[in-house]
Scaffold this motif. Structure first.
Motif, PDB file in Angstrom:
ATOM      1  N   THR A 107      45.913  37.994  34.267  1.00 14.24           N
ATOM      2  CA  THR A 107      44.540  38.473  34.296  1.00 14.24           C
ATOM      3  C   THR A 107      43.768  37.944  35.494  1.00 14.24           C
ATOM      4  OG1 THR A 107      43.855  36.664  32.852  1.00 14.24           O
ATOM      5  CG2 THR A 107      44.402  38.769  31.810  1.00 14.24           C
ATOM      6  N   ASP A 108      44.141  36.807  36.016  1.00 14.36           N
ATOM      7  CA  ASP A 108      43.445  36.290  37.188  1.00 14.36           C
ATOM      8  C   ASP A 108      44.386  35.461  38.050  1.00 14.36           C
ATOM      9  OD1 ASP A 108      43.251  33.381  36.552  1.00 14.36           O
ATOM     10  OD2 ASP A 108      42.046  34.091  34.896  1.00 14.36           O
ATOM     11  N   ILE A 109      43.933  35.201  39.242  1.00 15.89           N
ATOM     12  CA  ILE A 109      44.738  34.481  40.222  1.00 15.89           C
ATOM     13  C   ILE A 109      45.042  33.049  39.782  1.00 15.89           C
ATOM     14  CG2 ILE A 109      42.730  33.808  41.575  1.00 15.89           C
ATOM     15  CD1 ILE A 109      44.476  34.117  44.067  1.00 15.89           C
ATOM     16  N   LEU A 110      44.150  32.426  39.039  1.00 18.35           N
ATOM     17  CA  LEU A 110      44.383  31.045  38.610  1.00 18.35           C
ATOM     18  C   LEU A 110      45.563  30.958  37.649  1.00 18.35           C
ATOM     19  CD1 LEU A 110      40.693  29.845  38.193  1.00 18.35           C
ATOM     20  CD2 LEU A 110      42.174  29.700  40.208  1.00 18.35           C
ATOM     21  N   SER A 111      45.672  31.903  36.738  1.00 19.35           N
ATOM     22  CA  SER A 111      46.827  31.878  35.829  1.00 19.35           C
ATOM     23  C   SER A 111      48.110  32.192  36.597  1.00 19.35           C
ATOM     24  CB  SER A 111      46.633  32.838  34.654  1.00 19.35           C
ATOM     25  OG  SER A 111      46.594  34.170  35.070  1.00 19.35           O
ATOM     26  N   PHE A 143      44.118  38.152  48.697  1.00 14.05           N
ATOM     27  CA  PHE A 143      44.082  36.897  47.956  1.00 14.05           C
ATOM     28  C   PHE A 143      42.637  36.394  47.815  1.00 14.05           C
ATOM     29  CE2 PHE A 143      43.919  32.248  48.808  1.00 14.05           C
ATOM     30  CZ  PHE A 143      44.416  31.786  47.603  1.00 14.05           C
ATOM     31  N   GLN A 144      41.897  36.411  48.920  1.00 18.01           N
ATOM     32  CA  GLN A 144      40.512  35.960  48.913  1.00 18.01           C
ATOM     33  C   GLN A 144      39.660  36.842  47.997  1.00 18.01           C
ATOM     34  OE1 GLN A 144      38.907  35.789  52.903  1.00 18.01           O
ATOM     35  NE2 GLN A 144      37.984  33.823  52.488  1.00 18.01           N
ATOM     36  N   LYS A 145      39.942  38.124  47.979  1.00 19.91           N
ATOM     37  CA  LYS A 145      39.220  39.058  47.109  1.00 19.91           C
ATOM     38  C   LYS A 145      39.465  38.696  45.642  1.00 19.91           C
ATOM     39  CE  LYS A 145      37.271  43.099  45.924  1.00 19.91           C
ATOM     40  NZ  LYS A 145      36.825  42.835  44.584  1.00 19.91           N
ATOM     41  N   ALA A 146      40.691  38.305  45.306  1.00 18.00           N
ATOM     42  CA  ALA A 146      41.000  37.906  43.931  1.00 18.00           C
ATOM     43  C   ALA A 146      40.199  36.673  43.524  1.00 18.00           C
ATOM     44  CB  ALA A 146      42.500  37.649  43.784  1.00 18.00           C
ATOM     45  N   LEU A 147      40.021  35.735  44.453  1.00 16.66           N
ATOM     46  CA  LEU A 147      39.193  34.561  44.172  1.00 16.66           C
ATOM     47  C   LEU A 147      37.729  34.969  43.995  1.00 16.66           C
ATOM     48  CD1 LEU A 147      40.661  31.933  46.665  1.00 16.66           C
ATOM     49  CD2 LEU A 147      40.868  31.914  44.174  1.00 16.66           C
ATOM     50  N   GLU A 161      33.088  37.497  37.983  1.00 13.87           N
ATOM     51  CA  GLU A 161      33.180  37.479  36.518  1.00 13.87           C
ATOM     52  C   GLU A 161      32.382  36.319  35.934  1.00 13.87           C
ATOM     53  OE1 GLU A 161      37.235  37.590  35.138  1.00 13.87           O
ATOM     54  OE2 GLU A 161      37.719  39.231  36.509  1.00 13.87           O
ATOM     55  N   LYS A 162      32.462  35.175  36.587  1.00 10.70           N
ATOM     56  CA  LYS A 162      31.734  33.994  36.129  1.00 10.70           C
ATOM     57  C   LYS A 162      30.222  34.234  36.206  1.00 10.70           C
ATOM     58  CE  LYS A 162      31.968  29.000  36.722  1.00 10.70           C
ATOM     59  NZ  LYS A 162      32.542  27.916  37.492  1.00 10.70           N
ATOM     60  N   ILE A 163      29.771  34.826  37.300  1.00  8.40           N
ATOM     61  CA  ILE A 163      28.344  35.136  37.470  1.00  8.40           C
ATOM     62  C   ILE A 163      27.885  36.099  36.409  1.00  8.40           C
ATOM     63  CG2 ILE A 163      26.687  36.313  38.968  1.00  8.40           C
ATOM     64  CD1 ILE A 163      28.287  35.071  41.343  1.00  8.40           C
TER      65      ILE A 163
END
Length: 90
Positions: free
Chosen positions: A8-12, A73-77, A83-85
């Motif tokens: 679902t996100d780059i961190l995972s 990659f930067q766009k994914a970040l 999403e957080k905002i």
């Protein structure tokens, strides 16, 4: 379905791929996991400088995760930040 689509996100995605990364890429990954808010705004050169790896290592990092390049990659970040905002707005 590739890894980029499964997570679902780059961190995972970074967490899942961490064990298979090179030493330099692991340093980048660890920094991103701890500081993803800052990383969305860093160039590859600056990310490499902050982490202590070469710019070329930072440029190659997104490919190790399956991205086509640093901009994707930067766009994914950036998407994570958006999403957080939006979650704060609700």
């Amino acid at each position: 379905m590739n890894d980029l689509e499964q997570h679902t996100d780059i961190l995972s995605l970074i967490r899942v791929r961490m064990s298979g990364l090179s030493k330099g890429h692991k340093r980048i990954a660890e920094y991103i996991l701890a500081n993803y808010e800052k990383c969305a705004f860093l160039t590859a050169a600056k990310l490499g400088e902050v982490v202590g790896v070469s710019e070329s290592t930072a440029v190659r990092f997104p490919a190790a995760l399956g991205f086509s390049g640093y901009p994707e990659f930067q766009k994914a970040l950036e998407d994570i930040l958006q999403e957080k905002i939006h979650s704060f707005d609700r």
